[in-house]
Scaffold this active site. Structure first.
Site, PDB file in Angstrom:
ATOM      1  N   SER A 135       0.835  -1.214   0.000  1.00  0.00           N
ATOM      2  CA  SER A 135       0.000   0.000   0.000  1.00  0.00           C
ATOM      3  C   SER A 135       0.863   1.255   0.000  1.00  0.00           C
ATOM      4  CB  SER A 135      -0.891   0.000   1.244  1.00  0.00           C
ATOM      5  OG  SER A 135      -1.508   1.261   1.409  1.00  0.00           O
ATOM      6  N   TYR A 157      -1.912   5.610  -4.352  1.00  0.00           N
ATOM      7  CA  TYR A 157      -2.983   6.591  -4.143  1.00  0.00           C
ATOM      8  C   TYR A 157      -2.531   7.881  -4.792  1.00  0.00           C
ATOM      9  CZ  TYR A 157      -5.878   3.997  -0.747  1.00  0.00           C
ATOM     10  OH  TYR A 157      -6.713   3.102  -0.143  1.00  0.00           O
ATOM     11  N   THR A 183      -5.286   2.956  -7.339  1.00  0.00           N
ATOM     12  CA  THR A 183      -6.609   2.847  -6.711  1.00  0.00           C
ATOM     13  C   THR A 183      -7.442   4.062  -7.116  1.00  0.00           C
ATOM     14  OG1 THR A 183      -5.756   1.538  -4.892  1.00  0.00           O
ATOM     15  CG2 THR A 183      -7.815   2.699  -4.501  1.00  0.00           C
ATOM     16  N   LYS A 260      -7.621  -0.270  -9.882  1.00  0.00           N
ATOM     17  CA  LYS A 260      -8.352  -0.985  -8.824  1.00  0.00           C
ATOM     18  C   LYS A 260      -9.481  -0.114  -8.280  1.00  0.00           C
ATOM     19  CE  LYS A 260      -7.693  -2.748  -4.085  1.00  0.00           C
ATOM     20  NZ  LYS A 260      -8.279  -1.708  -3.239  1.00  0.00           N
ATOM     21  N   HIS A 284     -13.735  -1.551  -2.586  1.00  0.00           N
ATOM     22  CA  HIS A 284     -12.867  -1.260  -1.439  1.00  0.00           C
ATOM     23  C   HIS A 284     -13.401  -1.957  -0.173  1.00  0.00           C
ATOM     24  CE1 HIS A 284      -9.472   1.716  -1.024  1.00  0.00           C
ATOM     25  NE2 HIS A 284      -9.638   1.439   0.253  1.00  0.00           N
TER      26      HIS A 284
HETATM   27  C1  LIG Z   1      -8.204  -1.950   6.888  1.00  0.00           C
HETATM   28  C2  LIG Z   1      -8.190  -1.794   5.385  1.00  0.00           C
HETATM   29  C3  LIG Z   1      -7.230  -0.993   4.802  1.00  0.00           C
HETATM   30  C4  LIG Z   1      -7.187  -0.874   3.408  1.00  0.00           C
HETATM   31  N1  LIG Z   1      -6.199  -0.125   2.831  1.00  0.00           N
HETATM   32  C5  LIG Z   1      -6.142  -0.015   1.479  1.00  0.00           C
HETATM   33  C6  LIG Z   1      -5.086   0.705   0.858  1.00  0.00           C
HETATM   34  O1  LIG Z   1      -4.201   1.226   1.513  1.00  0.00           O
HETATM   35  N2  LIG Z   1      -5.111   0.799  -0.500  1.00  0.00           N
HETATM   36  C7  LIG Z   1      -6.096   0.228  -1.275  1.00  0.00           C
HETATM   37  O2  LIG Z   1      -6.092   0.361  -2.496  1.00  0.00           O
HETATM   38  N3  LIG Z   1      -7.076  -0.498  -0.693  1.00  0.00           N
HETATM   39  C8  LIG Z   1      -7.120  -0.640   0.645  1.00  0.00           C
HETATM   40  N4  LIG Z   1      -8.100  -1.398   1.215  1.00  0.00           N
HETATM   41  C9  LIG Z   1      -9.047  -2.142   0.343  1.00  0.00           C
HETATM   42  C10 LIG Z   1      -8.501  -3.532   0.018  1.00  0.00           C
HETATM   43  O3  LIG Z   1      -7.390  -3.445  -0.841  1.00  0.00           O
HETATM   44  C11 LIG Z   1      -9.561  -4.414  -0.644  1.00  0.00           C
HETATM   45  O4  LIG Z   1     -10.101  -3.739  -1.744  1.00  0.00           O
HETATM   46  C12 LIG Z   1     -10.662  -4.800   0.326  1.00  0.00           C
HETATM   47  O5  LIG Z   1     -10.113  -5.173   1.561  1.00  0.00           O
HETATM   48  C13 LIG Z   1     -11.486  -5.942  -0.228  1.00  0.00           C
HETATM   49  O6  LIG Z   1     -12.541  -6.242   0.622  1.00  0.00           O
HETATM   50  P1  LIG Z   1     -12.523  -7.532   1.595  1.00  0.00           P
HETATM   51  O7  LIG Z   1     -11.324  -7.386   2.456  1.00  0.00           O
HETATM   52  O8  LIG Z   1     -13.793  -7.390   2.386  1.00  0.00           O
HETATM   53  O9  LIG Z   1     -12.503  -8.732   0.743  1.00  0.00           O
HETATM   54  C14 LIG Z   1      -8.157  -1.533   2.606  1.00  0.00           C
HETATM   55  C15 LIG Z   1      -9.107  -2.347   3.216  1.00  0.00           C
HETATM   56  C16 LIG Z   1      -9.125  -2.498   4.580  1.00  0.00           C
HETATM   57  C17 LIG Z   1     -10.146  -3.420   5.199  1.00  0.00           C
END
Ligand SMILES: Cc1cc2nc3c(=O)[nH]c(=O)nc-3n(C[C@H](O)[C@H](O)[C@H](O)COP(=O)(O)O)c2cc1C
Length: 400
Positions: A135, A157, A183, A260, A284
């Site tokens: 990330s 990002y 993203t 994404k 997300h």
């Molecule tokens: C705690 C948390 C932090 C996340 N941080 C990022 C991030 O830094 N960058 C990003 O593109 N997506 C981030 N996401 C989204 C995840 O990459 C992913 O799309 C998402 O967790 C998918 O849903 P699921 O975990 O319920 O399957 C984050 C999700 C969570 C739960």
């Protein structure tokens, strides 16, 4: 400023020591028999605030729940008499080799859950033969994560400071990242009410290690009734991101580009037209627009549009709601080339650091290979040919 407790294994973590399954076995990681079991293991070891940061969604969490319901509602029509004495789940994802059609999703600030944070997860991903997505908001610098030897993709990002964006891209290239994952669903952060109610903020020991020299930021400034992480996002991320920026980016990197966080077939087509090597159908994890379509619902139309026009030159990946090997099978049967695994990896990290992540990934592989065999699929081409129908969700609100 808050001093939010960090996860199990840290000097100052809080939460109960013994997860539920730990009471029944001397090795709670071995006692967990499914990926989904890790939700309980993680929850019992984390305080409410951290659990809510991980599990929470936006607003009324309709999309969060819908993601699980939608995958649970996909019913596969298994094939029979196909000789499944050996099932091969290996593939290439965005040009990286993968032991399963799975990559680890980008998740911010992993040291919240374990002192080794991203290093533990990346090592487990490397041992499992899966790409690990770093990330932008990793709590360990990307250079240290790459030094684990994991196959890394870098998630970008879009920052207000374009010079900083370019700097991140160049660093990602320098560490040998194999893809750049932009993203596109966070122009602003979703209203995550759980975090707002807690007044969620990062503890001083956890920093955005790739940004601002890794110093303190607004993400550390606790505000009653607000999320400091959302305040940091508002100050650092550019909501003005458009397709022109994607073109600008494409001209400045030699890495395969992945977009994404889209759901609309027209957006996916435009990404493919701009040369994206893959798109990720994602909301997300229900953390952005509440009311956005669940990923399993949005996926088929995106696959139809992209596959029809671009064939295999643009892969369609999916995340948001993958909780086990059966979900991976469903996603592939709906036309995805692979999935990103999000929250379950962090359950593993919270439950047992690198060993916990490794166990989650190993169970996922076991579950997926089993699902392949039971669906009569010796290889992934056979999985892609599976037909699906729908079944009502009888989960009674248990969306794991
Ligand atoms: C705690 C948390 C932090 C996340 N941080 C990022 C991030 O830094 N960058 C990003 O593109 N997506 C981030 N996401 C989204 C995840 O990459 C992913 O799309 C998402 O967790 C998918 O849903 P699921 O975990 O319920 O399957 C984050 C999700 C969570 C739960």
């Amino acid at each position: 400023m808050t001093t939010l407790p960090v996860g199990r294994g840290s000097d100052d973590h809080v939460g109960t020591e013994s997860p539920r399954m730990g009471a029944e076995s001397s090795d709670p990681l071995a006692a967990a028999l499914s990926v989904a079991d890790f939700a309980d293991l993680a929850r019992t070891g984390l305080g409410e605030e951290l659990w809510d940061w991980l599990e929470g969604g936006a607003e009324r969490e309709r999309t969060l729940a819908g993601n699980r319901d939608a995958f649970a509602g996909v019913a596969v029509l298994p094939r029979v008499l196909t000789d499944v004495s050996s099932c091969d789940p290996a593939c290439s994802l965005v040009r990286s080799p993968a032991a399963l059609p799975v990559a680890v999703a980008p998740i911010a600030y992993q040291r919240l859950f374990h002192p080794e944070g991203e290093l533990a997860v990346a090592r487990a991903a490397a041992d499992s033969g899966l790409p690990y997505t770093v990330s932008t908001l990793s709590s360990v610098p990307m250079e240290e994560i790459a030094a684990t030897g994991a196959t890394t993709w870098f998630q970008l990002y879009w920052l207000r400071d374009k010079g900083a964006v370019l700097d991140l891209v160049q660093r990602a290239e320098a560490i040998g990242s194999e893809a750049l994952v932009l993203t596109v669903d966070v122009p602003v952060m979703g209203r995550r009410l759980r975090d707002m109610r807690h007044g969620f903020a990062l503890p001083p020991t956890i920093r955005a290690a790739n940004l601002d020299g890794g110093g303190m930021s607004r993400a550390h400034e606790r505000v009653d009734g607000g999320s400091a992480v959302a305040a940091h996002t508002a100050s650092a991320f550019a909501p003005s991101l458009t397709w022109h920026d994607v073109e600008w980016l494409r001209e400045r990197t030699r890495l395969p580009l992945v977009l994404k966080g889209l759901s609309h077939p027209a957006d996916a087509l435009r990404a493919a037209e701009l040369g994206a090597a893959a798109v990720v159908v994602s909301n997300h994890g229900g953390r952005q627009l509440d009311g956005a379509a669940p990923s399993a619902v949005a996926l088929p139309a995106v696959v139809e549009a992209v596959e029809g026009a671009f064939g295999e030159s643009c892969q369609v990946l999916v995340d948001s709601g993958i909780r086990g090997g059966a979900d991976v099978l469903r996603a592939l049967a709906l036309g995805a080339s692979g999935v990103l695994l999000g929250r379950p990896v962090l359950w593993g990290l919270a439950a047992g650091g690198q060993a916990g992540c490794a166990r989650v990934l190993s169970l996922l592989g076991e579950e997926f290979r089993h699902a392949m065999a039971l669906a009569g699929c010796p290889d992934l081409a056979a999985v892609a040919r599976l037909r699906t129908t729908t079944m009502p969700c009888h989960c009674g609100g248990d969306h794991q």
